[in-house]
Design a protein around this motif. Sequence first.
Motif, PDB file in Angstrom:
ATOM      1  N   ASN A 247       0.878  -1.040   0.035  1.00 18.28           N
ATOM      2  CA  ASN A 247       0.235   0.281   0.394  1.00 18.28           C
ATOM      3  C   ASN A 247       0.904   1.080  -0.042  1.00 18.28           C
ATOM      4  O   ASN A 247       2.094   0.914   0.226  1.00 18.28           O
ATOM      5  CB  ASN A 247      -1.046  -0.324   1.432  1.00 18.28           C
ATOM      6  CG  ASN A 247      -0.338  -0.128   2.624  1.00 18.28           C
ATOM      7  OD1 ASN A 247       0.290   0.912   2.950  1.00 18.28           O
ATOM      8  ND2 ASN A 247      -0.249  -0.905   3.227  1.00 18.28           N
ATOM      9  N   TRP A 248       0.334   2.593  -0.151  1.00 18.11           N
ATOM     10  CA  TRP A 248       1.177   3.604  -0.649  1.00 18.11           C
ATOM     11  C   TRP A 248       1.501   4.226   0.928  1.00 18.11           C
ATOM     12  O   TRP A 248       3.032   4.894   1.298  1.00 18.11           O
ATOM     13  CB  TRP A 248       0.248   4.864  -1.008  1.00 18.11           C
ATOM     14  CG  TRP A 248      -0.247   4.438  -2.296  1.00 18.11           C
ATOM     15  CD1 TRP A 248      -1.160   4.263  -2.850  1.00 18.11           C
ATOM     16  CD2 TRP A 248       0.197   3.917  -3.544  1.00 18.11           C
ATOM     17  NE1 TRP A 248      -1.610   2.959  -4.153  1.00 18.11           N
ATOM     18  CE2 TRP A 248      -0.561   3.765  -4.457  1.00 18.11           C
ATOM     19  CE3 TRP A 248       1.776   4.791  -3.769  1.00 18.11           C
ATOM     20  CZ2 TRP A 248       0.032   3.345  -5.543  1.00 18.11           C
ATOM     21  CZ3 TRP A 248       2.404   4.412  -5.146  1.00 18.11           C
ATOM     22  CH2 TRP A 248       1.134   3.856  -6.018  1.00 18.11           C
ATOM     23  N   GLY A 249       0.843   3.213   1.649  1.00 18.55           N
ATOM     24  CA  GLY A 249       1.746   4.376   3.280  1.00 18.55           C
ATOM     25  C   GLY A 249       3.004   3.554   3.493  1.00 18.55           C
ATOM     26  O   GLY A 249       4.291   3.344   4.424  1.00 18.55           O
ATOM     27  N   LEU A 250       2.868   1.999   2.969  1.00 16.57           N
ATOM     28  CA  LEU A 250       4.411   0.802   3.611  1.00 16.57           C
ATOM     29  C   LEU A 250       5.052   1.568   2.248  1.00 16.57           C
ATOM     30  O   LEU A 250       6.039   2.288   2.662  1.00 16.57           O
ATOM     31  CB  LEU A 250       3.836  -0.754   3.324  1.00 16.57           C
ATOM     32  CG  LEU A 250       5.154  -1.366   3.346  1.00 16.57           C
ATOM     33  CD1 LEU A 250       5.195  -1.580   4.711  1.00 16.57           C
ATOM     34  CD2 LEU A 250       4.808  -2.588   3.129  1.00 16.57           C
TER      35      LEU A 250
ATOM     36  N   ALA B  64       5.392   4.461   1.479  1.00 16.20           N
ATOM     37  CA  ALA B  64       6.290   6.215   1.572  1.00 16.20           C
ATOM     38  C   ALA B  64       6.896   5.850   3.124  1.00 16.20           C
ATOM     39  O   ALA B  64       8.014   6.158   3.759  1.00 16.20           O
ATOM     40  CB  ALA B  64       4.985   6.705   2.257  1.00 16.20           C
ATOM     41  N   GLU B  65       6.788   4.836   3.794  1.00 20.65           N
ATOM     42  CA  GLU B  65       7.504   4.534   5.092  1.00 20.65           C
ATOM     43  C   GLU B  65       8.995   3.782   4.972  1.00 20.65           C
ATOM     44  O   GLU B  65       9.805   3.708   5.207  1.00 20.65           O
ATOM     45  CB  GLU B  65       6.583   2.990   5.844  1.00 20.65           C
ATOM     46  CG  GLU B  65       6.881   2.799   7.131  1.00 20.65           C
ATOM     47  CD  GLU B  65       6.226   1.796   7.557  1.00 20.65           C
ATOM     48  OE1 GLU B  65       6.897   0.623   8.462  1.00 20.65           O
ATOM     49  OE2 GLU B  65       5.214   2.068   7.915  1.00 20.65           O
ATOM     50  N   ARG B  66       9.035   2.900   3.554  1.00 20.09           N
ATOM     51  CA  ARG B  66      10.198   2.044   3.360  1.00 20.09           C
ATOM     52  C   ARG B  66      10.901   2.423   2.401  1.00 20.09           C
ATOM     53  O   ARG B  66      11.650   2.669   2.179  1.00 20.09           O
ATOM     54  CB  ARG B  66      10.050   0.525   2.349  1.00 20.09           C
ATOM     55  CG  ARG B  66       9.013   0.174   3.620  1.00 20.09           C
ATOM     56  CD  ARG B  66       9.077  -1.621   3.213  1.00 20.09           C
ATOM     57  NE  ARG B  66       8.324  -2.013   4.189  1.00 20.09           N
ATOM     58  CZ  ARG B  66       8.473  -4.019   4.273  1.00 20.09           C
ATOM     59  NH1 ARG B  66       8.533  -4.485   3.000  1.00 20.09           N
ATOM     60  NH2 ARG B  66       7.684  -4.365   4.323  1.00 20.09           N
ATOM     61  N   ASP B  67      10.212   4.260   2.011  1.00 19.66           N
ATOM     62  CA  ASP B  67      10.910   4.806   1.116  1.00 19.66           C
ATOM     63  C   ASP B  67      11.320   4.374  -0.135  1.00 19.66           C
ATOM     64  O   ASP B  67      12.725   4.453  -0.593  1.00 19.66           O
ATOM     65  CB  ASP B  67      12.360   6.361   2.295  1.00 19.66           C
ATOM     66  CG  ASP B  67      12.057   7.255   1.455  1.00 19.66           C
ATOM     67  OD1 ASP B  67      11.691   7.534   0.186  1.00 19.66           O
ATOM     68  OD2 ASP B  67      13.267   7.568   1.530  1.00 19.66           O
TER      69      ASP B  67
ATOM     70  N   ARG C  51      14.735  -3.984   1.998  1.00 20.52           N
ATOM     71  CA  ARG C  51      15.319  -3.417   2.759  1.00 20.52           C
ATOM     72  C   ARG C  51      15.677  -2.531   1.683  1.00 20.52           C
ATOM     73  O   ARG C  51      15.802  -2.815   0.651  1.00 20.52           O
ATOM     74  CB  ARG C  51      16.943  -4.126   2.919  1.00 20.52           C
ATOM     75  CG  ARG C  51      17.283  -2.302   3.365  1.00 20.52           C
ATOM     76  CD  ARG C  51      19.067  -3.555   4.697  1.00 20.52           C
ATOM     77  NE  ARG C  51      19.095  -5.175   3.844  1.00 20.52           N
ATOM     78  CZ  ARG C  51      20.436  -5.001   4.012  1.00 20.52           C
ATOM     79  NH1 ARG C  51      21.292  -4.039   4.451  1.00 20.52           N
ATOM     80  NH2 ARG C  51      20.769  -5.564   3.737  1.00 20.52           N
TER      81      ARG C  51
ATOM     82  N   LYS D 174      -4.557   3.568   4.461  1.00 19.26           N
ATOM     83  CA  LYS D 174      -3.200   3.871   3.237  1.00 19.26           C
ATOM     84  C   LYS D 174      -3.860   3.186   1.496  1.00 19.26           C
ATOM     85  O   LYS D 174      -2.697   3.776   1.033  1.00 19.26           O
ATOM     86  CB  LYS D 174      -2.047   3.171   4.366  1.00 19.26           C
ATOM     87  CG  LYS D 174      -1.916   3.514   6.070  1.00 19.26           C
ATOM     88  CD  LYS D 174      -0.667   2.297   6.392  1.00 19.26           C
ATOM     89  CE  LYS D 174      -0.199   2.556   7.401  1.00 19.26           C
ATOM     90  NZ  LYS D 174       0.358   1.706   8.360  1.00 19.26           N
TER      91      LYS D 174
END
Length: 203
Positions: free
Chosen positions: A37-40, A42-45, A66, A97
């Motif tokens: 999802n888009w939240g993940l 952004a979180e993992r960049d 990673r 998200k």
Amino acid sequence: VQKIGAQVGRTGAVTPVANLEPVELAGVTVRNASLHNWGLLAERDVREGDFVEIQRAGDVIPEVVRVFVDRRSADSKPAAPPSRCPVCGGELHAEGKFLYCIDLDCKAQLVGRIVHLAGRRAFDIEGLGPKQVEQLVQAGIVKSLEHVFTLAGRKPELLELERWGERSTQNLLEQIERCRTPALARFLNGIGIRHVGEQTAKD
């Protein structure tokens, strides 16, 4: 990561996917990895041009675990979610998200819904896989779930499609005929009601 694109599922969920430089992983050539999802994302960049480590989640869908930030180029920019559906151009609706295409005529959703309908845990229609469904939708032969059950009357059109022979087409039509009266739980699961999976359908 060569590109970060977006794919549309049967429920209209628009999810990010990383298109990768092909790499061998557990005996399989991997070209795409799920970002969920888009939240993940952004979180993992995860960004285009990044070097990443991937693993096969449950030995099925590869995922990014990673990012090697130290190998990132100076002009790198974060990926942004789409403003419209990448398939039909329809309006998107945000829920937490997640993003959803709300156009029920979106071809990507239709393909996903029919593939789900034909799945083993739903109507179990052998011979109606993603490639066949994609052809039927693109040719305009199937425009809704219920059109699957009108294919017997459109056999000449089916035979005009690439790689649709007389025997395989007839076998598919017989499979569809056999599946016209599914158990209620299979029916409820098969028609793809959002948040209604196999267990909920049984309950």
